[in-house]
Design a protein around this motif. Structure first.
Motif: not given
Length: 222
Positions: A157-186
């Motif tokens: 879980d820790i490492q998935l959050l880390e990489v989500i935040l890294m990818v969002e630095e490249l594209c802020a809306n990269v999770l737009s198609e992934f509602p469960l990952l959005q909730a996971f991130k929060k």
């Protein structure tokens, strides 16, 4: 009181950042020795501290550990961030190997020539969405639990959050198609030790800048 772990690396993310994340999440204070000169790096080699002539190097529990995967595995086990049995541990290893592949792609893109960087970032975003994030979205959907493995917070879980935040630095809306990952991130971002690590002034490192890139090239001579 046990001595604080000492981390030997550059003053930037690279292969040490996931180690910082894991220690910070476990609530473990650590010290850092930043490599700024070629001589520092060669001295570590001459002293026999770099087993395969590579950093990161972590000094902990009377050991001097190299190889980031081995260090992360040790810390996950030490701080109860692994699975309860062999099956769960294997799943965590599988998921963290996947996220580490994506982290590595992002790490090296900053060293690419400017004319290649934009195309490489497009490729990373495509892979993030269609090879990695879609998989984790499906995992969360299939078991309907808050965490990736065994309904227990883990290194995965820790490492998935880390990489989500890294990818969002490249594209802020990269999770737009992934509602469960959005909730996971929060959800994961609000774990107290992680929330603290995400605040300004923590030992979390920013995206690589020219100073960091120049230092790494100078020290490693590439």
């Amino acid at each position: 009181m046990a001595e604080k772990p000492i981390l030997y690396y550059f003053d930037g993310r690279g292969r040490m950042e996931s180690i910082r994340w894991l220690l910070a999440t476990a609530g473990v204070e650590f010290e850092e020795v930043f490599l700024e000169t070629r001589e520092q790096y060669l001295k570590l080699q001459e002293d026999g501290l770099l087993l395969f002539q590579q950093v990161p190097l972590v000094e902990i529990d009377g050991m001097k550990l190299t190889q980031s995967r081995a260090i992360l595995s040790y810390l996950a086990a030490k701080y109860n961030l692994y699975g309860k049995d062999l099956k769960e541990t294997t799943l965590i290893n599988m998921y963290t190997d996947g996220t580490m592949d994506l982290i590595f792609l992002i790490t090296v893109v900053y060293f690419k020539p400017a004319e290649e960087k934009e195309k490489e970032i497009e490729l990373i975003l495509e892979k993030a969405k269609n090879r990695y994030f879609c998989v984790f979205e499906k995992i969360l959907k299939n078991h309907g639990q808050d965490y990736l493995v065994g309904n227990k917070f883990s290194w995965a879980d820790i490492q998935l959050l880390e990489v989500i935040l890294m990818v969002e630095e490249l594209c802020a809306n990269v999770l737009s198609e992934f509602p469960l990952l959005q909730a996971f991130k929060k959800r994961i971002s609000n774990i107290p030790t992680i929330k603290k690590f995400l605040q300004p002034g923590s030992q979390r490192k920013p995206p690589p800048d020219e100073r960091y890139l120049t230092t790494v090239r100078k020290v490693l001579q590439f």
